[in-house]
Design an enzyme around this catalytic site. Structure first.
Site, PDB file in Angstrom:
ATOM      1  NE  ARG A  52      42.877  40.290  21.689  1.00 16.27           N
ATOM      2  CZ  ARG A  52      43.179  39.975  20.871  1.00 16.27           C
ATOM      3  NH1 ARG A  52      44.881  39.082  21.098  1.00 16.27           N
ATOM      4  NH2 ARG A  52      43.178  40.310  19.686  1.00 16.27           N
ATOM      5  CE1 TYR A 104      30.840  32.069  43.191  1.00 14.20           C
ATOM      6  CE2 TYR A 104      32.102  31.371  41.383  1.00 14.20           C
ATOM      7  CZ  TYR A 104      30.640  32.880  42.079  1.00 14.20           C
ATOM      8  OH  TYR A 104      30.124  33.361  41.194  1.00 14.20           O
ATOM      9  CG  ASP A 176      38.468  30.629  45.102  1.00 11.38           C
ATOM     10  OD1 ASP A 176      38.625  31.854  45.655  1.00 11.38           O
ATOM     11  OD2 ASP A 176      37.851  30.707  44.275  1.00 11.38           O
ATOM     12  CE  LYS A 201      31.652  37.584  44.670  1.00 11.63           C
ATOM     13  NZ  LYS A 201      32.342  36.092  43.831  1.00 11.63           N
TER      14      LYS A 201
HETATM   15  C1  PLP Z   1      32.989  34.895  42.938  1.00 13.64           C
HETATM   16  C2  PLP Z   1      33.262  33.856  42.959  1.00 13.64           C
HETATM   17  C3  PLP Z   1      34.536  33.092  42.483  1.00 13.64           C
HETATM   18  C4  PLP Z   1      33.763  33.884  40.586  1.00 13.64           C
HETATM   19  O1  PLP Z   1      34.452  35.278  40.809  1.00 13.64           O
HETATM   20  P1  PLP Z   1      33.642  35.966  39.352  1.00 13.64           P
HETATM   21  O2  PLP Z   1      34.793  37.011  39.330  1.00 13.64           O
HETATM   22  O3  PLP Z   1      32.200  36.424  40.110  1.00 13.64           O
HETATM   23  O4  PLP Z   1      33.758  35.047  37.717  1.00 13.64           O
HETATM   24  C5  PLP Z   1      35.332  32.559  42.669  1.00 13.64           C
HETATM   25  N1  PLP Z   1      35.796  31.910  43.747  1.00 13.64           N
HETATM   26  C6  PLP Z   1      34.846  32.250  44.793  1.00 13.64           C
HETATM   27  C7  PLP Z   1      35.114  32.363  45.870  1.00 13.64           C
HETATM   28  C8  PLP Z   1      33.824  33.539  44.343  1.00 13.64           C
HETATM   29  O5  PLP Z   1      33.731  33.522  44.921  1.00 13.64           O
END
Ligand code: PLP
Length: 386
Positions: A52, A104, A176, A201
């Site tokens: 962890r 998002y 982000d 992603k």
């Molecule tokens: C998918 C996504 C998230 C969240 O990520 P997870 O891995 O699904 O928890 C945050 N910001 C953006 C722009 C995303 O596309």
């Protein structure tokens, strides 16, 4: 990270964190599938006590991620949203947090259903610099949350100007950067304090892992984030970290291929008589085309467009595509298509969706790296059915 400083990102993704295994010489990193580590006497260990807290496979991934965003520190977490959660929790409760209004859907849900109880959350259009400045001076936020380009409207905020404004008022800024990946945009170099990615992603790129990461240069803030993660628990498994390390190696070639296909498809859609409007940062018709050219190194693989028609016709179109899979998520090698109003952004109230322009005829594409003619043919035959 200085060892990799002079390398291009296409080399960093392969070599940073990728040194051969000391014990065996294995070229590919071992998966340290262990929860705990032997100590030679109480408290004497090799830097690893419990997974962890730390794991050598995760450490390698963090080394690579820091290198590709040119950051001093990287922290890998169990998901993109858990990375987001840790950043919020590193800000004192009761503080004001300014958040872009088109973030998002899951980020929106995190703020509007969980953190609004302990923080003062203000959603604004961060593409409006005057509004950003007025909100910062009026409300003295401790954090400003940017997503650029946004999901799904592909709105672009001026990261350099907003981060410098935030600094002036002792407010931290986070970007982000999921949509661009470190290949096409590096927010720390534009002045942001923290970069967040959903590794689920483009970073992993193969739609087989959930993961998130944070990159930053401030040691104290990094330690705080690590302590929060260690105390609250959202760490990534060694196997998933290994998969991301593996996927990451092809980031440069994947991003080039996503972009090449996306630009062709965006142009195809823009000239199609059944399409009302296309949003893609690489098209001159994008409202922030110039800013995109200035702060991004490319325009990525995400396209949003409006069909001429209603919900019924959108559904007909979405169920007629054959190569594109109708699915949430994005950034994998395979092409995906989705309907934000019903799927990814269902947690955003209908009135807010309407205000943002997420209408029933809006469709989002995550363009994969298949043969582009095959993709265009697929869209063409589905458009014929509308
Ligand atoms: C998918 C996504 C998230 C969240 O990520 P997870 O891995 O699904 O928890 C945050 N910001 C953006 C722009 C995303 O596309």
């Amino acid at each position: 990270m200085s060892k990799y400083k002079d390398m291009d990102i296409s080399s960093k993704v392969i070599h940073a964190g990728g040194h051969p295994d000391k014990e065996t010489g294995a070229i590919m990193p071992p998966i340290y599938q262990t929860s705990t580590y032997a100590q030679s006497s109480p408290g004497v260990h090799k830097g690893y006590e419990y997974t962890r807290s730390h794991n050598p496979t995760r450490t390698r991934l963090e080394e690579c991620l820091a290198a590709i965003e040119n950051a001093k520190y990287a922290l890998v977490t169990a998901s993109g949203i858990s990375s987001a959660m840790l950043v919020v929790q590193s800000i004192p409760p009761g503080s004001t947090i300014v958040v872009g209004d088109d973030v998002y859907g899951g980020t929106y849900r995190m703020f509007s259903t969980i953190f609004h109880e302990t923080y003062n959350i203000i959603f604004i259009d961060t593409t409006d610099l005057k509004l950003v400045e007025k909100t910062i001076t009026d409300h003295k936020p401790k954090l400003i949350w940017l997503e650029s380009p946004t999901n799904p409207m592909l709105k672009i905020s001026d990261i350099r100007k907003i981060s410098s404004l935030a600094k002036k008022y002792k407010c931290k800024s986070i970007v982000d950067n999921t949509f661009m990946s470190p290949y096409f945009q590096n927010p720390l170099e534009l002045g942001a304090d923290i970069v967040l990615h959903s590794m689920t992603k483009f970073i992993n790129g193969h739609s087989d892992v959930i993961g998130g990461c944070l990159m930053l240069n401030d040691k104290k803030h990094y330690q705080k984030l690590w302590t929060l993660q260690n105390s609250l628990g959202p760490t990534q498994s060694p196997f998933d970290s290994w998969l991301v390390l593996r996927g990451l190696k092809t980031l440069a070639v994947r991003m080039e291929a996503h972009q090449k296909n996306a630009l062709k498809i965006a142009k195809f859609l823009e000239s199609h008589n059944k399409v009302e409007r296309v949003l893609y940062p690489g098209l001159k018709s994008h409202p922030s085309y110039k800013l995109a050219k200035k702060q991004m190194k490319g325009s990525g693989g995400m396209i949003t467009f409006f069909l001429k028609g209603n919900l019924g016709q959108s559904k007909k179109f979405l169920s007629s595509v054959k190569i594109f899979s109708l699915a949430e998520s994005l950034g994998g090698v395979e092409s995906l298509i989705e309907h934000p109003a019903i799927m990814t952004h269902a947690s955003v109230p209908a009135s807010v969706r309407k205000e943002l322009g997420i209408h029933d005829n809006l469709i989002r594409l995550s363009v994969g790296i298949e043969n582009c003619d095959d993709l265009i043919k697929d869209l063409e035959q589905a458009l014929k059915k509308v």
